[in-house]
Scaffold this motif. Structure first.
Motif, short mmCIF file in Angstrom:
data_model
loop_
_atom_site.label_atom_id
_atom_site.label_comp_id
_atom_site.label_asym_id
_atom_site.label_seq_id
_atom_site.Cartn_x
_atom_site.Cartn_y
_atom_site.Cartn_z
N PRO A 57 47.29 37.81 27.20
CA PRO A 57 47.83 37.53 25.87
C PRO A 57 49.09 38.33 25.55
CG PRO A 57 45.73 38.67 25.71
CD PRO A 57 45.94 38.36 27.14
N ALA A 58 49.37 39.37 26.31
CA ALA A 58 50.59 40.16 26.10
C ALA A 58 51.84 39.31 26.27
CB ALA A 58 50.61 41.34 27.05
N LYS A 59 51.72 38.20 26.99
CA LYS A 59 52.87 37.31 27.15
C LYS A 59 53.40 36.83 25.80
CE LYS A 59 52.87 34.23 30.46
NZ LYS A 59 52.43 33.12 31.36
N ALA A 60 52.53 36.75 24.81
CA ALA A 60 52.93 36.28 23.48
C ALA A 60 53.92 37.25 22.83
CB ALA A 60 51.71 36.11 22.59
N LEU A 61 53.76 38.53 23.09
CA LEU A 61 54.67 39.52 22.51
C LEU A 61 56.09 39.32 23.02
CD1 LEU A 61 54.52 42.10 20.65
CD2 LEU A 61 54.61 43.39 22.77
N ARG A 62 56.21 38.90 24.25
CA ARG A 62 57.53 38.69 24.86
C ARG A 62 58.24 37.47 24.28
NH1 ARG A 62 57.52 43.51 25.39
NH2 ARG A 62 56.32 44.45 27.06
N ASN A 63 57.51 36.61 23.57
CA ASN A 63 58.13 35.46 22.91
C ASN A 63 58.82 35.86 21.61
OD1 ASN A 63 57.18 33.74 24.89
ND2 ASN A 63 55.37 33.15 23.74
N LEU A 64 58.54 37.07 21.12
CA LEU A 64 59.11 37.52 19.86
C LEU A 64 60.46 38.19 20.10
CD1 LEU A 64 55.91 39.08 18.24
CD2 LEU A 64 56.75 36.72 18.09
N GLU A 65 61.45 37.75 19.37
CA GLU A 65 62.80 38.28 19.53
C GLU A 65 62.84 39.76 19.19
OE1 GLU A 65 67.30 37.50 17.84
OE2 GLU A 65 65.80 35.91 17.65
N GLY A 66 63.44 40.55 20.08
CA GLY A 66 63.60 41.97 19.86
C GLY A 66 62.45 42.85 20.33
N TRP A 67 61.42 42.25 20.88
CA TRP A 67 60.24 43.01 21.29
C TRP A 67 60.19 43.26 22.80
CZ3 TRP A 67 56.18 44.80 18.09
CH2 TRP A 67 56.42 44.59 16.72
N ASP A 68 61.29 43.07 23.49
CA ASP A 68 61.37 43.19 24.95
C ASP A 68 60.96 44.56 25.48
OD1 ASP A 68 62.37 40.61 24.89
OD2 ASP A 68 64.45 41.25 25.03
N TYR A 69 61.25 45.62 24.74
CA TYR A 69 61.04 46.97 25.26
C TYR A 69 59.81 47.68 24.71
CZ TYR A 69 65.71 46.06 26.91
OH TYR A 69 66.80 45.49 27.52
N VAL A 70 59.03 46.98 23.89
CA VAL A 70 57.81 47.58 23.34
C VAL A 70 56.74 47.58 24.43
CG1 VAL A 70 55.98 47.34 21.62
CG2 VAL A 70 58.36 46.84 20.99
N PRO A 71 56.17 48.74 24.76
CA PRO A 71 55.11 48.79 25.76
C PRO A 71 53.87 48.04 25.27
CG PRO A 71 55.99 50.99 25.34
CD PRO A 71 56.54 50.08 24.28
N VAL A 72 53.31 47.21 26.14
CA VAL A 72 52.12 46.44 25.79
C VAL A 72 51.17 46.44 26.98
CG1 VAL A 72 53.19 44.25 26.43
CG2 VAL A 72 51.27 44.25 24.86
N MET A 73 49.88 46.51 26.68
CA MET A 73 48.87 46.52 27.74
C MET A 73 47.67 45.70 27.30
SD MET A 73 46.86 49.74 29.44
CE MET A 73 48.30 50.34 30.28
N CYS A 74 47.10 44.96 28.25
CA CYS A 74 45.88 44.20 28.01
C CYS A 74 44.70 44.90 28.67
CB CYS A 74 46.00 42.79 28.58
SG CYS A 74 47.19 41.76 27.73
N THR A 75 43.54 44.75 28.05
CA THR A 75 42.32 45.33 28.58
C THR A 75 41.15 44.43 28.18
OG1 THR A 75 41.02 47.36 28.77
CG2 THR A 75 41.91 46.82 26.59
N LYS A 76 40.00 44.68 28.79
CA LYS A 76 38.80 43.89 28.47
C LYS A 76 37.90 44.66 27.52
CE LYS A 76 37.02 41.68 31.90
NZ LYS A 76 36.25 41.30 33.08
N GLU A 77 37.35 43.95 26.55
CA GLU A 77 36.41 44.53 25.59
C GLU A 77 35.09 44.87 26.28
OE1 GLU A 77 36.10 45.25 22.20
OE2 GLU A 77 38.25 44.95 22.02
N ILE A 78 34.36 45.78 25.71
CA ILE A 78 33.01 46.10 26.16
C ILE A 78 32.13 44.88 25.90
CG2 ILE A 78 31.02 47.59 25.80
CD1 ILE A 78 33.04 49.68 24.72
N ALA A 79 31.32 44.51 26.88
CA ALA A 79 30.46 43.33 26.76
C ALA A 79 29.19 43.68 25.99
CB ALA A 79 30.12 42.78 28.13
N VAL A 80 29.28 43.75 24.68
CA VAL A 80 28.14 44.06 23.82
C VAL A 80 27.36 42.77 23.56
CG1 VAL A 80 27.47 44.89 21.53
CG2 VAL A 80 29.36 45.99 22.76
N PRO A 81 26.05 42.78 23.75
CA PRO A 81 25.26 41.58 23.49
C PRO A 81 25.46 41.06 22.06
CG PRO A 81 23.92 43.24 24.58
CD PRO A 81 25.23 43.90 24.22
#
Length: 126
Positions: A57-81
């Motif tokens: 989903p971090a790809k969406a941030l790159r669609n925003l003008e001016g956000w090219d240099y903002v560090p972004v990271m994706c991770t997985k949520e804890i699988a809570v029942p």
């Protein structure tokens, strides 16, 4: 002052188009509600539930003008029942003078159920 701006949304299907669309919608709402400019953002962390695998989903941030240099990271949520499925969460770390109680956290679609106390007027239907 450094503040965290939270947001969450859900997707209807595990497709790249849906993931990018809903993530971009969430990011745009977070940015507009809090008058955020990219230069004031230290980082953006995006987590997804285990059922979201079609793209980062971090790809969406790159669609925003001016956000090219903002560090972004994706991770997985804890699988809570019994936790909310198909959910994308964002934590944006921002330099701002806004008081913590005045930060507008954004919860869209089924994610409104996560924090109904914070999901004020910006909630939208599926």
């Amino acid at each position: 002052m450094i503040r965290g701006v939270r947001g969450a949304t859900t997707i209807l299907e595990n497709s790249e188009k849906e993931i990018i669309c809903k993530t971009e919608e969430l990011l745009t709402n977070m940015i507009e509600a809090n008058n955020i400019v990219a230069e004031d953002v230290a980082q953006v962390l995006i987590s997804v539930t285990a059922d979201i695998t079609a793209c980062f989903p971090a790809k969406a941030l790159r669609n925003l003008e001016g956000w090219d240099y903002v560090p972004v990271m994706c991770t997985k949520e804890i699988a809570v029942p019994n936790s909310l499925p198909s959910c994308i969460r964002i934590m944006m770390t921002v330099n701002t003078e806004v008081a913590q109680k005045n930060i507008q956290h954004i919860y869209l679609h089924d994610a409104v159920s996560l924090r109904p106390d914070l999901a004020k007027t910006l909630s939208v239907d599926n």
